[in-house]
Design an enzyme around this catalytic site. Sequence first.
Site, mmCIF file in Angstrom:
data_model
loop_
_atom_site.group_PDB
_atom_site.id
_atom_site.type_symbol
_atom_site.label_atom_id
_atom_site.label_comp_id
_atom_site.label_asym_id
_atom_site.label_seq_id
_atom_site.Cartn_x
_atom_site.Cartn_y
_atom_site.Cartn_z
ATOM 1 N N PHE A 61 0.519 -1.211 -0.078
ATOM 2 C CA PHE A 61 0.315 -0.215 0.261
ATOM 3 C C PHE A 61 0.916 0.902 -0.092
ATOM 4 O O PHE A 61 0.492 2.338 0.385
ATOM 5 C CB PHE A 61 -0.758 0.255 1.140
ATOM 6 C CG PHE A 61 -2.293 -0.960 0.951
ATOM 7 C CD1 PHE A 61 -2.526 -2.097 -0.211
ATOM 8 C CD2 PHE A 61 -2.041 -1.661 2.152
ATOM 9 C CE1 PHE A 61 -3.441 -2.676 -0.164
ATOM 10 C CE2 PHE A 61 -3.608 -2.625 2.046
ATOM 11 C CZ PHE A 61 -3.501 -3.314 1.007
ATOM 12 N N LYS A 62 1.849 0.712 0.475
ATOM 13 C CA LYS A 62 3.582 2.653 0.141
ATOM 14 C C LYS A 62 2.574 3.484 0.968
ATOM 15 O O LYS A 62 2.307 4.409 0.848
ATOM 16 C CB LYS A 62 3.497 2.690 -0.820
ATOM 17 C CG LYS A 62 4.163 1.955 -2.525
ATOM 18 C CD LYS A 62 4.890 2.515 -3.156
ATOM 19 C CE LYS A 62 5.569 1.205 -4.174
ATOM 20 N NZ LYS A 62 4.483 0.786 -4.815
ATOM 21 N N ILE A 63 2.166 3.191 2.464
ATOM 22 C CA ILE A 63 1.713 3.792 3.269
ATOM 23 C C ILE A 63 2.662 5.121 3.180
ATOM 24 O O ILE A 63 4.020 4.821 4.172
ATOM 25 C CB ILE A 63 0.961 2.483 4.306
ATOM 26 C CG1 ILE A 63 0.371 1.675 4.336
ATOM 27 C CG2 ILE A 63 1.247 3.618 5.575
ATOM 28 C CD1 ILE A 63 0.829 0.828 5.302
ATOM 29 N N GLY A 174 14.741 -4.632 -15.585
ATOM 30 C CA GLY A 174 16.105 -5.489 -14.704
ATOM 31 C C GLY A 174 16.378 -6.423 -14.879
ATOM 32 O O GLY A 174 15.197 -7.342 -15.265
HETATM 33 O O1 3DU Z 1 7.078 -3.830 -12.957
HETATM 34 P P1 3DU Z 1 6.248 -5.035 -13.058
HETATM 35 O O2 3DU Z 1 5.610 -5.737 -13.481
HETATM 36 O O3 3DU Z 1 7.087 -6.433 -12.606
HETATM 37 O O4 3DU Z 1 5.896 -4.739 -11.534
HETATM 38 C C1 3DU Z 1 6.323 -4.396 -10.401
HETATM 39 C C2 3DU Z 1 5.855 -4.478 -8.957
HETATM 40 O O5 3DU Z 1 6.151 -3.347 -7.920
HETATM 41 C C3 3DU Z 1 4.383 -2.909 -8.590
HETATM 42 O O6 3DU Z 1 3.460 -3.574 -8.388
HETATM 43 C C4 3DU Z 1 5.416 -2.018 -8.434
HETATM 44 O O7 3DU Z 1 3.767 -1.207 -8.118
HETATM 45 C C5 3DU Z 1 5.942 -2.593 -7.659
HETATM 46 N N1 3DU Z 1 6.956 -1.376 -7.158
HETATM 47 C C6 3DU Z 1 7.614 -1.512 -7.730
HETATM 48 O O8 3DU Z 1 7.467 -2.042 -9.184
HETATM 49 C C7 3DU Z 1 8.960 -0.369 -7.945
HETATM 50 C C8 3DU Z 1 9.408 -0.075 -6.753
HETATM 51 O O9 3DU Z 1 10.210 0.730 -6.816
HETATM 52 C C9 3DU Z 1 8.402 0.078 -5.698
HETATM 53 C C10 3DU Z 1 7.190 -1.043 -5.988
#
Ligand code: 3DU
Length: 215
Positions: A61-63, A174
């Site tokens: 939730f990135k509170i 990445g």
């Molecule tokens: O890019 P993806 O689809 O693999 O998802 C990455 C998840 O991690 C996504 O829920 C996003 O909100 C979270 N996230 C980041 O991508 C980067 C951050 O710095 C923090 C959280």
Amino acid sequence: MKMDSRLILALDETDVPKALHVLDEVCGIIDAVKINWPLILSAGPEIITTLSQKADVICDFKIADIPNTDRLIIEQSVKRGASGVIVHAFTGTDSLKECVSAAGGRDVFVVTEMSHPGGQEFTAKHAEEFAAMAAECGASGLIAPATRPERIKKIKESAPGLLILSPGVGAQGGSASNAVLNGADYVIVGRSIYGSSDPKDAAQKLADEIKALRF
Ligand code: 3DU
């Protein structure tokens, strides 16, 4: 949270039956599932409980609020079955300490430098301070960018002993191996798994890639 495949699924799929299907496919491979607002808003908060019966659930939730509101959000998350929460650090020491207290032993992971390009504008400038503060406040770990693996190493040096969870693998460019080789304890992967035509195979390939690094 177990440390087996070191893979955490970011289940941002908003089609609820599809999200449940993806988790069923990969829950034997992943160590935990991370859910964020897209799935919560689509499925309702009951989804936390549903998923927690299949895997450890981290509520992303990135509170980022005053201590009292932080506590209320975390208490509700834990009550519904969360085994961990993700919080911001820029709110300061009092908020972060309250998050750790409210979690009552569940994991609190603190965002340091975000993985997207905009993460370099503000979060990168304070990432090491955020990491040190997280350690001081008793957090379990940090969120650090797989898109900039050299930064994982630096951030880890500021908070030795804290777990590092790294998002940004795959869709954001990445690599799981580079993240782990630079200090990530877990990688967080979303679209490359739930958006794949074969989520189980995609997850297994990532797990195999990490395992091949031989810990
Ligand atoms: O890019 P993806 O689809 O693999 O998802 C990455 C998840 O991690 C996504 O829920 C996003 O909100 C979270 N996230 C980041 O991508 C980067 C951050 O710095 C923090 C959280």
